[in-house]
Design a protein around this motif. Structure first.
Motif, PDB file in Angstrom:
ATOM      1  N   GLU A 146      24.086  26.994  63.738  1.00  0.00           N
ATOM      2  CA  GLU A 146      24.307  28.543  63.877  1.00  0.00           C
ATOM      3  C   GLU A 146      24.104  28.791  65.264  1.00  0.00           C
ATOM      4  OE1 GLU A 146      23.253  28.977  59.208  1.00  0.00           O
ATOM      5  OE2 GLU A 146      22.069  29.427  60.682  1.00  0.00           O
ATOM      6  N   VAL A 147      23.231  28.047  66.173  1.00  0.00           N
ATOM      7  CA  VAL A 147      22.762  28.656  67.370  1.00  0.00           C
ATOM      8  C   VAL A 147      23.068  27.583  68.583  1.00  0.00           C
ATOM      9  CG1 VAL A 147      20.813  29.795  66.435  1.00  0.00           C
ATOM     10  CG2 VAL A 147      20.536  27.353  67.013  1.00  0.00           C
ATOM     11  N   PRO A 148      23.229  28.147  69.751  1.00  0.00           N
ATOM     12  CA  PRO A 148      23.396  27.286  70.888  1.00  0.00           C
ATOM     13  C   PRO A 148      22.636  25.873  70.756  1.00  0.00           C
ATOM     14  CG  PRO A 148      23.419  29.486  71.683  1.00  0.00           C
ATOM     15  CD  PRO A 148      22.974  29.384  70.236  1.00  0.00           C
ATOM     16  N   HIS A 165      23.335  28.325  75.875  1.00  0.00           N
ATOM     17  CA  HIS A 165      24.825  27.926  75.608  1.00  0.00           C
ATOM     18  C   HIS A 165      24.861  26.842  75.309  1.00  0.00           C
ATOM     19  CE1 HIS A 165      24.961  26.275  79.621  1.00  0.00           C
ATOM     20  NE2 HIS A 165      24.636  27.427  80.156  1.00  0.00           N
ATOM     21  N   ASP A 166      25.704  26.247  74.735  1.00  0.00           N
ATOM     22  CA  ASP A 166      25.881  24.632  74.237  1.00  0.00           C
ATOM     23  C   ASP A 166      25.885  23.871  75.561  1.00  0.00           C
ATOM     24  OD1 ASP A 166      26.055  25.366  71.578  1.00  0.00           O
ATOM     25  OD2 ASP A 166      28.135  25.265  71.254  1.00  0.00           O
ATOM     26  N   SER A 206      25.989  18.293  73.300  1.00  0.00           N
ATOM     27  CA  SER A 206      27.450  18.587  73.385  1.00  0.00           C
ATOM     28  C   SER A 206      27.936  19.076  72.374  1.00  0.00           C
ATOM     29  CB  SER A 206      28.091  17.036  73.410  1.00  0.00           C
ATOM     30  OG  SER A 206      27.467  16.372  74.502  1.00  0.00           O
ATOM     31  N   ARG A 207      27.652  18.988  70.952  1.00  0.00           N
ATOM     32  CA  ARG A 207      28.009  19.560  69.701  1.00  0.00           C
ATOM     33  C   ARG A 207      27.110  19.853  68.932  1.00  0.00           C
ATOM     34  NH1 ARG A 207      31.122  15.063  66.812  1.00  0.00           N
ATOM     35  NH2 ARG A 207      29.876  13.804  67.927  1.00  0.00           N
ATOM     36  N   ARG A 208      27.328  20.902  68.205  1.00  0.00           N
ATOM     37  CA  ARG A 208      26.294  21.365  67.050  1.00  0.00           C
ATOM     38  C   ARG A 208      26.559  20.755  65.836  1.00  0.00           C
ATOM     39  NH1 ARG A 208      26.726  28.001  67.605  1.00  0.00           N
ATOM     40  NH2 ARG A 208      26.971  28.379  69.662  1.00  0.00           N
TER      41      ARG A 208
END
Length: 302
Positions: free
Chosen positions: A204-206, A32-33, A210-212
């Motif tokens: 597109e993936v965890p 998960h992020d 902190s941010r994608r």
């Protein structure tokens, strides 16, 4: 030895004239992020390693614990002291390897090379060593055995075990957040490249952070695209093709990833291709994404 890559057979014949360091860190895929789960690779080294090698702890001893992100490069004097404790010293070449893909070996090589230490990476890592039918040890006493100075070192009367490590810091190896901000403002010219896989680059993936996403305007050259299925770097012609012109780029080449690890694989490949003047953004996305005021972009290159 020529170039920063070394094959298993070449390492085997060098024997005790080099110091061999296992740089493995066990870093789990993010579920998960913000999931950044990593442990030392010491247990794996204790189970099986190249005879005479030592485990180099990139997670703790060779990183700055006071930094705001994982695996931060320590100050040169602090790093030199930690490497000295591992047996790194003047006149003894160092060969790095790992057990999971080569990025940790590349990271340790980058740190050593930054300090001016003669260093090499075992191409293909521990898997290549094993597939070559070379011996494997589970003797933890290996960690206490000093490496012997090379023939050239002996002729120059370089101190033996317990001798000094003289840090000869190479400038221009690192950039920081302010450099990236200046680049975004058009104040400096550089080619900025993200070494993460396309899915992570696109958000597109965890992510462990902190941010994608990726830094706007940066290209994508996945570190894994530079090695074959056997974990070894591509042959020279294929490697230059995979680098996509970076080896001859007239602008400075700046590389980042999630935490300054995969980026060193691209830096190593560029060195193999004859371009050593590359800089790493050490904080990479872990530092960048933690500041909500800094931009990130989603999506793949057009």
């Amino acid at each position: 030895m020529t170039g920063p890559l070394l094959g298993p057979a070449d390492l085997a014949v060098r024997g005790e004239s080099v110091l061999v360091l296992d740089a493995t860190v066990e870093l789990a895929a993010a579920r998960h992020d913000g999931d950044h789960t990593s442990v030392s690779g010491l247990a794996g080294w204790q189970e099986a390693h190249i005879p005479g090698s030592r485990h180099a702890d990139l997670l703790n001893l060779l990183s700055d614990p006071a930094a705001g992100y994982h695996f931060a490069a320590p100050e040169p004097a602090v790093l030199a002291a930690a490497l000295s404790a591992l047996g790194v010293r003047d006149g003894v070449p160092v060969v790095t390897y790992d057990r999971n893909g080569g990025m940790w070996a590349a990271r340790l090589w980058w740190l050593l090379d930054w300090l001016g230490v003669e260093a090499y990476v075992l191409d293909g890592g521990f898997a290549a060593w094993q597939s070559s039918g070379l011996p494997v040890s589970s003797d933890s006493a290996d960690s206490a055995r000093p490496a012997a100075p090379s023939a050239s070192a002996r002729s120059e009367a370089v101190p033996r075990a317990g001798g000094r490590l003289t840090a000869r810091v190479r400038d221009g190896r690192w950039i920081g957040k302010s450099d990236i901000q200046a680049w975004l403002e058009g104040e400096v010219e550089a080619t900025l490249v993200c070494a993460l896989n396309p899915e992570a680059y696109a958000g597109e993936v965890p992510t462990r952070y902190s941010r994608r996403g990726h830094i706007p305007g940066s290209g994508n050259l996945p570190a894994r695209s530079l090695v074959g299925a056997d974990g070894r770097f591509l042959p020279e012609a294929e490697l230059r093709a995979a680098l996509g012109g970076l080896a001859d780029d007239p602008d400075p080449v700046w590389i980042y990833c999630g935490g300054g690890i995969s980026a060193t694989v691209v830096a190593l490949a560029l060195t193999v291709a004859g371009r050593p003047d590359v800089a790493i953004y050490d904080g990479s996305l872990e530092e960048w994404s933690a500041d909500p005021a800094l931009p990130l972009e989603l999506g793949r290159p057009a």
